[in-house]
Design a protein around this motif. Structure first.
Motif, PDB file in Angstrom:
ATOM      1  N   ARG A 459       0.827  -1.205   0.000  1.00 15.16           N
ATOM      2  CA  ARG A 459       0.000   0.000   0.000  1.00 15.16           C
ATOM      3  C   ARG A 459       0.867   1.263   0.000  1.00 15.16           C
ATOM      4  N   LEU A 460       1.948   1.229   0.766  1.00 15.63           N
ATOM      5  CA  LEU A 460       2.853   2.377   0.780  1.00 15.63           C
ATOM      6  C   LEU A 460       3.479   2.580  -0.592  1.00 15.63           C
ATOM      7  N   PHE A 461       3.949   1.490  -1.199  1.00 18.43           N
ATOM      8  CA  PHE A 461       4.534   1.592  -2.535  1.00 18.43           C
ATOM      9  C   PHE A 461       3.493   2.077  -3.541  1.00 18.43           C
ATOM     10  N   ASN A 462       2.275   1.558  -3.422  1.00 13.45           N
ATOM     11  CA  ASN A 462       1.212   1.950  -4.345  1.00 13.45           C
ATOM     12  C   ASN A 462       0.838   3.420  -4.175  1.00 13.45           C
ATOM     13  N   SER A 463       0.934   3.933  -2.942  1.00  8.47           N
ATOM     14  CA  SER A 463       0.576   5.336  -2.697  1.00  8.47           C
ATOM     15  C   SER A 463       1.549   6.295  -3.360  1.00  8.47           C
ATOM     16  N   VAL A 464       2.775   5.832  -3.651  1.00  9.12           N
ATOM     17  CA  VAL A 464       3.763   6.698  -4.294  1.00  9.12           C
ATOM     18  C   VAL A 464       3.545   6.736  -5.804  1.00  9.12           C
ATOM     19  N   GLY A 465       3.074   5.637  -6.396  1.00  7.14           N
ATOM     20  CA  GLY A 465       2.740   5.642  -7.814  1.00  7.14           C
ATOM     21  C   GLY A 465       3.890   5.327  -8.744  1.00  7.14           C
ATOM     22  N   LEU A 466       4.940   4.655  -8.241  1.00  2.00           N
ATOM     23  CA  LEU A 466       6.071   4.317  -9.098  1.00  2.00           C
ATOM     24  C   LEU A 466       5.696   3.191 -10.056  1.00  2.00           C
ATOM     25  N   ASP A 467       6.331   3.196 -11.234  1.00  2.00           N
ATOM     26  CA  ASP A 467       6.062   2.160 -12.230  1.00  2.00           C
ATOM     27  C   ASP A 467       6.570   0.814 -11.742  1.00  2.00           C
ATOM     28  N   VAL A 468       5.838  -0.230 -12.078  1.00  2.00           N
ATOM     29  CA  VAL A 468       6.237  -1.586 -11.695  1.00  2.00           C
ATOM     30  C   VAL A 468       6.883  -2.326 -12.856  1.00  2.00           C
ATOM     31  N   LEU A 469       6.822  -1.769 -14.053  1.00  2.00           N
ATOM     32  CA  LEU A 469       7.441  -2.385 -15.214  1.00  2.00           C
ATOM     33  C   LEU A 469       8.241  -1.334 -15.972  1.00  2.00           C
ATOM     34  N   PRO A 470       9.342  -1.733 -16.631  1.00  2.37           N
ATOM     35  CA  PRO A 470      10.108  -0.764 -17.438  1.00  2.37           C
ATOM     36  C   PRO A 470       9.345  -0.383 -18.691  1.00  2.37           C
ATOM     37  N   ASP A 471       9.871   0.619 -19.395  1.00  3.55           N
ATOM     38  CA  ASP A 471       9.200   1.096 -20.603  1.00  3.55           C
ATOM     39  C   ASP A 471       9.212   0.059 -21.718  1.00  3.55           C
ATOM     40  N   SER A 472      10.271  -0.731 -21.796  1.00  8.31           N
ATOM     41  CA  SER A 472      10.368  -1.739 -22.850  1.00  8.31           C
ATOM     42  C   SER A 472      10.859  -3.048 -22.257  1.00  8.31           C
ATOM     43  N   ILE A 473      10.341  -4.162 -22.786  1.00  5.94           N
ATOM     44  CA  ILE A 473      10.692  -5.503 -22.333  1.00  5.94           C
ATOM     45  C   ILE A 473      11.031  -6.340 -23.559  1.00  5.94           C
ATOM     46  N   ALA A 474      12.034  -7.225 -23.395  1.00  6.96           N
ATOM     47  CA  ALA A 474      12.478  -8.033 -24.536  1.00  6.96           C
ATOM     48  C   ALA A 474      11.347  -8.895 -25.083  1.00  6.96           C
ATOM     49  N   ASP A 475      10.599  -9.546 -24.226  1.00  9.15           N
ATOM     50  CA  ASP A 475       9.449 -10.346 -24.650  1.00  9.15           C
ATOM     51  C   ASP A 475       8.468 -10.396 -23.487  1.00  9.15           C
ATOM     52  N   ASP A 476       7.292 -10.960 -23.751  1.00  6.36           N
ATOM     53  CA  ASP A 476       6.239 -10.961 -22.732  1.00  6.36           C
ATOM     54  C   ASP A 476       6.065 -12.328 -22.092  1.00  6.36           C
TER      55      ASP A 476
END
Length: 548
Positions: A459-476
């Motif tokens: 909840r604390l991490f979610n309250s800050v709003g930081l991204d959980v994934l990078p902008d680009s990923i090699a594959d899904d």
């Protein structure tokens, strides 16, 4: 007269199309077979093309599956793609209109007219015509309107902002999915660890209760003492069963978040617990980061720009419209002197009464801006409150975990003592069962405290709003997503601004402030649980892996 059949046929076709359109307005519900087929198709789409579960699932693998297959997250991805496609469509509205046209016309008599004198009213020409009954026309015209261009420009700007708003909604859903997975995963893992022990203890308790009833009937122990033992066993059993009901739901919740098909066997990886991140060192800096990163605030900010562009477009409609047109045209009419020609023109138009709306539109734009700013400010205030409450909740959850570790240590020693002092008497056996029940309950409380600490951190991490994934990923793939999630979260938790050494000054309510050199030693003295002996040995809460 040869042309009348064609006219009659055209009228018949128009009448038939009209009747068909009228009949289509009647109610037309889906049949039961169509409903059943749709349900089967929807269920197939829910779980299609999922990677199989062939090994125990770690936390980051569970989060990766949730982000890849969760239908809410996939919906937000589709909304982002749709917004981008709509913007691509709106770009074409900026271009001039290039219209090609062709036609054929006929009539059953000649068009024409006569001419009369204005002063005397006498006919000066005999009836004549300059147009054939049957002719074909064609043309290619280019037109450009300054007003249409301006409106298309503002619409394109709005579509671009809506793409950014859709992306912020996608970020928010990803953050919420990760928070929910964090909450459900650790409760599900606790259930996987403890429910088998609980079943064994419940069976043993039933045997002990039968033995106690027999001892009561035979008078081997005082009545008050034996009833007290039974009461204690029943109380422990009731409390453990209630905790079990809560934990049993956790796996179902986790499976739903991961979008697993019904009936899929879900086994979690029983690994040593990861180290809980340290408490944030600078709350003010964390609040500033939340104001910059929270997707809800960014979405509201982009929404303000959409509203402003909407009013700018309304103001644009007040100004003169300048239109330019040019084209090439052809007419097969033999009576024309020139059957093909080119034409250009410029037209300027202005609705003078619309100018009266300008002051009202200015006031509306100013008021709309104030409303948007106030809404964003209120949202920012709520975000700051969430950060403060999240930090305090995480601090209290860590304290609760410390007490749970200490309780587990004490109950472990009591169980060892009860086993060492056990004899062949019924009272000794009951005392051992009571000690085991207390120990298992302490394990439940400790696992629940750890899961609540993980939830508080999420909840604390979610309250800050930081991204959980990078902008680009090699594959899904699941493994790639899990690795990227772990890398991003580790960077945020230990190397980013949200992490840092424990603050030197704890809140006044803290009963046991920790020393900076030693860290928050919440688990350093806790014993190893019997089912995981040998894992995480000798590590404190901040010095290495938690003991479970």
């Amino acid at each position: 007269m040869a042309r009348f059949p064609l006219t009659t046929i055209s009228a018949a076709v128009v009448a038939s199309m009209t009747l068909t359109a009228c009949s289509s307005l009647e109610l037309n519900p889906y049949s039961q077979s169509e409903v059943r087929q749709r349900a089967i198709s929807d269920q197939a789409h829910m779980y299609q093309e999922q990677e199989p579960l062939n090994q125990p699932v770690t936390f980051y693998q569970a989060a990766a599956r949730a982000l890849k297959y969760n239908l809410d997250y996939r919906l937000k991805l589709m909304e982002s793609a749709l917004a981008a496609n709509l913007r691509d469509v709106s770009r074409h509205e900026l271009l001039p209109q290039l219209i090609a046209e062709a036609g054929y016309s006929d009539r059953n008599n000649d068009s024409g007219g006569t001419s009369i004198g204005i002063e005397d009213g006498e006919e000066s020409l005999r009836p004549s015509t300059s147009e054939e009954r049957y002719k074909t026309t064609a043309g290619l015209g280019l037109s450009w309107s300054l007003l249409d261009f301006g409106l298309a420009y503002y619409e394109n700007q709005q579509k671009a902002d809506k793409i950014l708003m859709a992306e912020e909604r996608r970020r928010r859903v990803a953050q919420n999915v990760l928070r929910d997975v964090r909450n459900a995963y650790w409760r599900a893992l606790a259930a996987q660890r403890l429910i088998p022990q609980l079943d064994i203890l419940l069976a043993r308790t039933e045997v002990a209760l039968d033995a106690a009833r027999q001892a009561q009937q035979q008078g081997l122990l005082p009545r008050q003492e034996i009833l007290a033992y039974q009461r204690a066993l029943l109380d422990s059993t009731t409390l453990l069963t209630a905790r079990r009901q809560d934990l049993e739901l956790a796996k179902t919740e986790l499976a739903a978040l991961m979008a697993l098909p019904p009936g899929t066997r879900l086994e979690l990886a029983d690994e040593p617990e990861p180290v809980l991140p340290p408490e944030p060192a600078n709350i003010e800096q964390l609040e500033q980061l939340a104001l910059e990163e929270r997707p809800e605030i960014m979405e509201e900010w982009y929404g303000k720009r959409v509203n402003q562009n909407d009013l700018e477009a309304a103001k644009l409609r007040l100004w003169p419209n300048v239109s330019v047109n040019a084209g090439f045209y052809y007419d097969s009419n033999d009576y024309l002197y020139n059957n093909d020609w080119s034409q250009t023109g410029v037209n300027v138009s202005l609705n003078l009464l619309r100018l009266l709306q300008y002051p009202d539109l200015n006031n509306a734009q100013e008021t709309q801006g104030d409303v948007d700013d106030l809404r964003r400010t209120a949202l920012s205030m709520a975000v700051l409150t969430q950060v403060r409450v999240g930090a305090l909740r995480y601090h209290l959850a860590r304290e609760e975990l410390e007490y749970a570790d200490e309780s587990l240590r004490v109950d472990d020693e009591l169980l060892d003592y009860a086993k060492a002092a056990a004899s062949t008497s019924i009272g000794s056996e009951l005392e051992v069962i009571r000690a085991q029940s207390r120990y298992l309950l302490s394990q439940y409380q400790r696992e629940a405290a750890y899961s609540r600490a993980q939830e508080a951190w999420g909840r604390l991490f979610n309250s800050v709003g930081l991204d959980v994934l990078p902008d680009s990923i090699a594959d899904d793939s699941i493994q790639t997503l899990a690795s990227e999630l772990e890398r991003m979260m580790s960077a945020h938790e230990r190397n980013g601004i949200i992490a840092g050494p424990p603050p030197a000054l704890q809140p006044v309510s803290s009963p046991a402030p920790s020393e900076p050199a030693a860290g928050n030693t919440q688990a350093s003295a806790a014993p190893l649980p019997r089912q995981n002996a040998g894992e995480g040995e000798g590590e404190g809460a901040h010095g290495g892996s938690h003991v479970i």
